[in-house]
Design an enzyme around this catalytic site. Structure first.
Site, PDB file in Angstrom:
ATOM      1  N   HIS A 103       0.814  -1.218   0.000  1.00  0.00           N
ATOM      2  CA  HIS A 103       0.000   0.000   0.000  1.00  0.00           C
ATOM      3  C   HIS A 103       0.849   1.269   0.000  1.00  0.00           C
ATOM      4  CE1 HIS A 103       0.482   0.038   4.516  1.00  0.00           C
ATOM      5  NE2 HIS A 103       0.470   1.348   4.286  1.00  0.00           N
ATOM      6  N   ASP A 120      -0.126  -7.384   1.400  1.00  0.00           N
ATOM      7  CA  ASP A 120       0.427  -6.047   1.618  1.00  0.00           C
ATOM      8  C   ASP A 120       1.948  -6.050   1.648  1.00  0.00           C
ATOM      9  OD1 ASP A 120       0.199  -3.320   1.821  1.00  0.00           O
ATOM     10  OD2 ASP A 120      -0.057  -3.295   4.001  1.00  0.00           O
ATOM     11  N   SER A 154       5.037   2.396   8.097  1.00  0.00           N
ATOM     12  CA  SER A 154       4.546   1.257   7.332  1.00  0.00           C
ATOM     13  C   SER A 154       5.642   0.733   6.411  1.00  0.00           C
ATOM     14  CB  SER A 154       3.338   1.653   6.491  1.00  0.00           C
ATOM     15  OG  SER A 154       2.208   1.878   7.291  1.00  0.00           O
TER      16      SER A 154
END
Length: 326
Positions: A72, A102, A179
């Site tokens: 993402h 992901d 992230s």
């Protein structure tokens, strides 16, 4: 009385020293892990249509510039740049990604000087062990948070809507831009790739397990993508009535109803029909679409599998050779 007072006074410093030693041991463990893993953490800047569209973190897994991060973070990017804390910078390109877990794999145009980190077998992770989240959200300002593994074997939805299995839950806070950075243990070994925070909750953060990340990395390097199998059907999770369960000798309360069979697909060739209720794959119970998708992994591409189903309440087995999902 004087002896008691002297004893209590002499005992206090010992407890203080004991607490100091404990705190020092904890600090030493965190600092040691950061020293080992920190130099391999990168900042990732993403541009879309010429504009900065987002930032994230990543982990160098090979000195030739191979990087793991979140899908993402880089999905749909026109340009990607990787920056190290020591000032190294390089443009990067997307080698392959798996939005369903992901995880994305990048490679930089120039080699990156970074240590080689080991990956810990996440099947051996235990609740309560130290977990350290690393990130480089601002490029040259590395962040470190520490906590413990709160739970293992969790499942969560990827941004595609598909379940990610074997997710690690931790209370190590994830900062904005973290992230894609690594979650490591006390030895600096990678146990996960940080991916999500539950907004509004305190201390609930998630990482994709290292084993999953390595599987995606291997598949992407070998095939350019993460392969998954398909039976060639459209289905829906369906409750099995109690009387049907008893008649068929089933203990499970749900399965997957076949809503449509793809023309020329594997299911059609195995005489699976619309209306059939799939209850197991190779002997493993299928309680819904998530179970079926999880079981149809890369290992079952082009390999015969036994599909157990109910047709008019009667249990039947069909042998199907799944193809790769495109």
């Amino acid at each position: 009385m004087l002896i008691d007072q002297l004893g209590a006074a002499s005992a206090a410093p010992a407890n203080e020293h004991s607490d100091d030693a404990l705190h020092d041991a904890y600090s030493a463990a965190v600092m040691g892990a950061v020293e080992r893993a920190g130099p391999a953490v990168v900042h990732i800047g993403v541009k879309k249509n010429g504009q900065l569209a987002g930032v994230g973190s990543g982990l160098v897994v090979a000195s030739d510039g191979l990087i793991l991060t979140n899908s993402h973070v880089v999905h749909g990017a026109n340009a990607i740049e990787a920056s190290m804390a020591d000032g190294q910078r390089s443009a990067a390109r997307l080698v392959g990604e798996d939005p369903h877990s992901d995880i994305a794999v990048l490679r930089t145009d120039a080699p990156l000087a970074a240590p080689s980190l080991s990956f810990f077998d996440t099947k051996a992770i235990r609740v309560g062990q130290l977990a350290i989240a690393l990130g480089n959200p601002l490029g040259f300002e590395q962040t470190v948070t520490a906590g413990v593994v709160s739970a293992v074997g969790r499942s969560m939805r990827a941004y595609t809507g598909r379940l990610i299995d074997d997710v690690i839950q931790t209370d190590a806070a994830l900062n904005p831009g973290n992230s894609g950075g690594p979650l490591v243990n006390a030895k600096g070994q990678v146990i996960g790739i940080n991916t999500a925070v539950i907004r509004g909750a305190q201390g609930i953060c998630f990482s994709v397990a290292a084993n999953t990340a390595l599987l995606v990395l291997t598949e992407v390097l070998q095939h350019g993508r993460m392969r998954r199998a398909t039976l060639g059907i459209e289905g829906a999770t369906t409750i099995i009535p109690r009387h049907v369960q008893r008649f068929a000798g089933l203990e499970q309360a749900a399965g997957v109803r076949v809503m449509k069979v793809t023309e020329g697909g594997p299911a059609e060739g195995a005489e699976i029909m619309s209306g059939d209720l799939i209850v197991a794959l190779d002997g493993e119970a299928v309680l819904g679409i998530d179970d079926l998708l999880r079981l149809l992994n890369h290992e079952r591409v082009s390999r015969d599998v036994k599909v157990s189903l109910l047709r008019k309440g009667e249990r039947r087995d069909r042998f199907v050779t799944p193809v790769e999902r495109r």
